[in-house]
Design an enzyme around this catalytic site. Sequence first.
Site, PDB file in Angstrom:
ATOM      1  NE  ARG A   1      -0.969  -4.599  -0.188  1.00  0.00           N
ATOM      2  CZ  ARG A   1      -1.901  -3.651  -0.077  1.00  0.00           C
ATOM      3  NH1 ARG A   1      -2.901  -3.632  -0.905  1.00  0.00           N
ATOM      4  NH2 ARG A   1      -1.816  -2.744   0.877  1.00  0.00           N
TER       5      ARG A   1
ATOM      6  CG  ASP B   1       3.696  -7.158   7.063  1.00  0.00           C
ATOM      7  OD1 ASP B   1       3.199  -6.623   6.059  1.00  0.00           O
ATOM      8  OD2 ASP B   1       3.027  -7.769   7.915  1.00  0.00           O
TER       9      ASP B   1
ATOM     10  N   GLY C   1       0.846  -1.201   0.000  1.00  0.00           N
ATOM     11  CA  GLY C   1       0.000   0.000   0.000  1.00  0.00           C
ATOM     12  C   GLY C   1       0.874   1.240   0.000  1.00  0.00           C
TER      13      GLY C   1
ATOM     14  CB  THR D   1       2.895   0.738   6.021  1.00  0.00           C
ATOM     15  OG1 THR D   1       1.527   0.511   6.410  1.00  0.00           O
ATOM     16  CG2 THR D   1       3.768   0.388   7.211  1.00  0.00           C
ATOM     17  CB  ILE D   2      -0.976   4.883   6.386  1.00  0.00           C
ATOM     18  CG1 ILE D   2      -1.938   3.742   6.020  1.00  0.00           C
ATOM     19  CG2 ILE D   2      -0.657   5.766   5.204  1.00  0.00           C
ATOM     20  CD1 ILE D   2      -3.364   4.217   5.740  1.00  0.00           C
ATOM     21  CG  ASP D   3      -1.658  -0.116   7.915  1.00  0.00           C
ATOM     22  OD1 ASP D   3      -2.504   0.769   7.679  1.00  0.00           O
ATOM     23  OD2 ASP D   3      -1.524  -1.132   7.206  1.00  0.00           O
TER      24      ASP D   3
ATOM     25  CB  VAL E   1      17.141   5.947  -1.661  1.00  0.00           C
ATOM     26  CG1 VAL E   1      17.935   4.877  -2.408  1.00  0.00           C
ATOM     27  CG2 VAL E   1      16.541   5.370  -0.370  1.00  0.00           C
TER      28      VAL E   1
ATOM     29  CG  ASP F   1       1.292  -2.774  10.102  1.00  0.00           C
ATOM     30  OD1 ASP F   1       2.206  -2.143   9.544  1.00  0.00           O
ATOM     31  OD2 ASP F   1       0.517  -3.525   9.485  1.00  0.00           O
TER      32      ASP F   1
ATOM     33  NE  ARG G   1      -2.367  -4.473   5.854  1.00  0.00           N
ATOM     34  CZ  ARG G   1      -2.752  -4.810   4.623  1.00  0.00           C
ATOM     35  NH1 ARG G   1      -3.472  -5.869   4.426  1.00  0.00           N
ATOM     36  NH2 ARG G   1      -2.397  -4.089   3.583  1.00  0.00           N
TER      37      ARG G   1
HETATM   38  O1  F6P Z   1      -1.526  -1.224   4.599  1.00  0.00           O
HETATM   39  C1  F6P Z   1      -2.070  -0.030   4.190  1.00  0.00           C
HETATM   40  C2  F6P Z   1      -3.564  -0.167   3.975  1.00  0.00           C
HETATM   41  O2  F6P Z   1      -4.065   1.086   3.558  1.00  0.00           O
HETATM   42  C3  F6P Z   1      -4.357  -0.690   5.180  1.00  0.00           C
HETATM   43  O3  F6P Z   1      -4.605   0.320   6.121  1.00  0.00           O
HETATM   44  C4  F6P Z   1      -5.597  -1.199   4.510  1.00  0.00           C
HETATM   45  O4  F6P Z   1      -6.175  -2.220   5.285  1.00  0.00           O
HETATM   46  C5  F6P Z   1      -5.075  -1.744   3.206  1.00  0.00           C
HETATM   47  O5  F6P Z   1      -3.825  -1.115   2.976  1.00  0.00           O
HETATM   48  C6  F6P Z   1      -5.977  -1.488   2.028  1.00  0.00           C
HETATM   49  O6  F6P Z   1      -5.434  -2.120   0.929  1.00  0.00           O
HETATM   50  P1  F6P Z   1      -5.858  -1.799  -0.577  1.00  0.00           P
HETATM   51  O7  F6P Z   1      -5.276  -0.465  -0.932  1.00  0.00           O
HETATM   52  O8  F6P Z   1      -5.271  -2.896  -1.357  1.00  0.00           O
HETATM   53  O9  F6P Z   1      -7.354  -1.755  -0.587  1.00  0.00           O
END
Ligand code: F6P
Length: 365
Positions: A75, A106, A14, A128-130, A26, A132, A174
């Site tokens: 992904r 991850d 994401g 990542t925004i999460d 970089v 996590d 997430r």
């Molecule tokens: O990992 C970043 C994130 O935005 C999560 O917060 C969310 O659950 C997921 O990706 C959404 O994924 P996608 O952009 O594939 O819908």
Amino acid sequence: MKKFRKIGVLTSGGDAPGMNAAVRAVTRAALARGVEVMGIYGGYRGMIDDDMIALTSREVSNKITLGGTFLYSDRCLEFKEESGMQKAIETLKRREIDGVVAIGGDGTFRGATDLSARGIPTIGIPGTIDNDITATDNTIGFDTAMQAVLENVDRLRDTCESHARCNVVEVMGRGAGDIALNTAIACGAVAAVIPECPFDEDGTIEKMIKLRREGKRNFIIIVSEGVDDHSERLAKKINDLTKKLSEDEKNPAMWIETKFCRLAHVVRGGSPTLSDRLLATKMGVRAVDELLAGKSDLVICEKAGEIITVDIAYSQVLDRMYKGTLKDGMIDKFNEDQINEMKRAIEIKKQQFADTYAIMNEVAG
Ligand code: F6P
């Protein structure tokens, strides 16, 4: 020691605001050390398809302010297969790319480990925004996402106040409640619903009714998407229950009309905040330093304001331990001291959540 002439940089998973700032850092750091840089498009997909661009200093100009990722992201499932990985490695060899910086979450780090194991030195940067990634206090994009939640919820509050309503707002993250908990405090929410702490649903509704009797007009509740199917159900429950109460009491003011709002990807875009630009820049430069020093399979982290490095394997086991998803044998390669260190880090993180959650509840009103 291996002489680096050319490195690759990619963004994967994401997207997160600040990824461009990291690519810029970089690129500039590598060029300053006499190393060429290839920007790999679409994460690991670009390695498989040989889709890349030489990054000059000018190429990364004006990118620090941009959200999203100008290298695009994906992904890539094919990269998880050995055949896909081999295609990627062939491309890197043909292009004479000596090492890679991979920016993402991850899943991205799993790819980095696979490359490292196959002889391509790779360093990960957490984007990542999460937030996590347990090994780091902050991930790139987290601060901007919280800022975006704040700005949007402030708007919702205006209309809630005008109409004496409640808004239940679901935010991304997430499985992690970091965005929800912090923004609940900053938005002045009456409650946060996050996977890390138990939520007293009935107690919260009682509190809202009491506050309404005292004259409170607007209510905001922030729910993390990690709490399954909670937001819409909660919004309906508050709405229906207080509607009935208002009818029973023949007092229209007791109806807390409740709307639901899912902010979703809105919070993943936008120009990165100062903190994210700074973090991305520090991490980008450090990643290049580590790579050129002959290191591999590391993730760049921030701990108590310091930029540090952590083995990706360590970081991943720490995450699994934190999330309770460890599988048999995963921990075997770590010694007792390391395992105790992981346990301590997890205790600290859990305690921080509990403390912040308590603060949120204490000031909500
Ligand atoms: O990992 C970043 C994130 O935005 C999560 O917060 C969310 O659950 C997921 O990706 C959404 O994924 P996608 O952009 O594939 O819908």
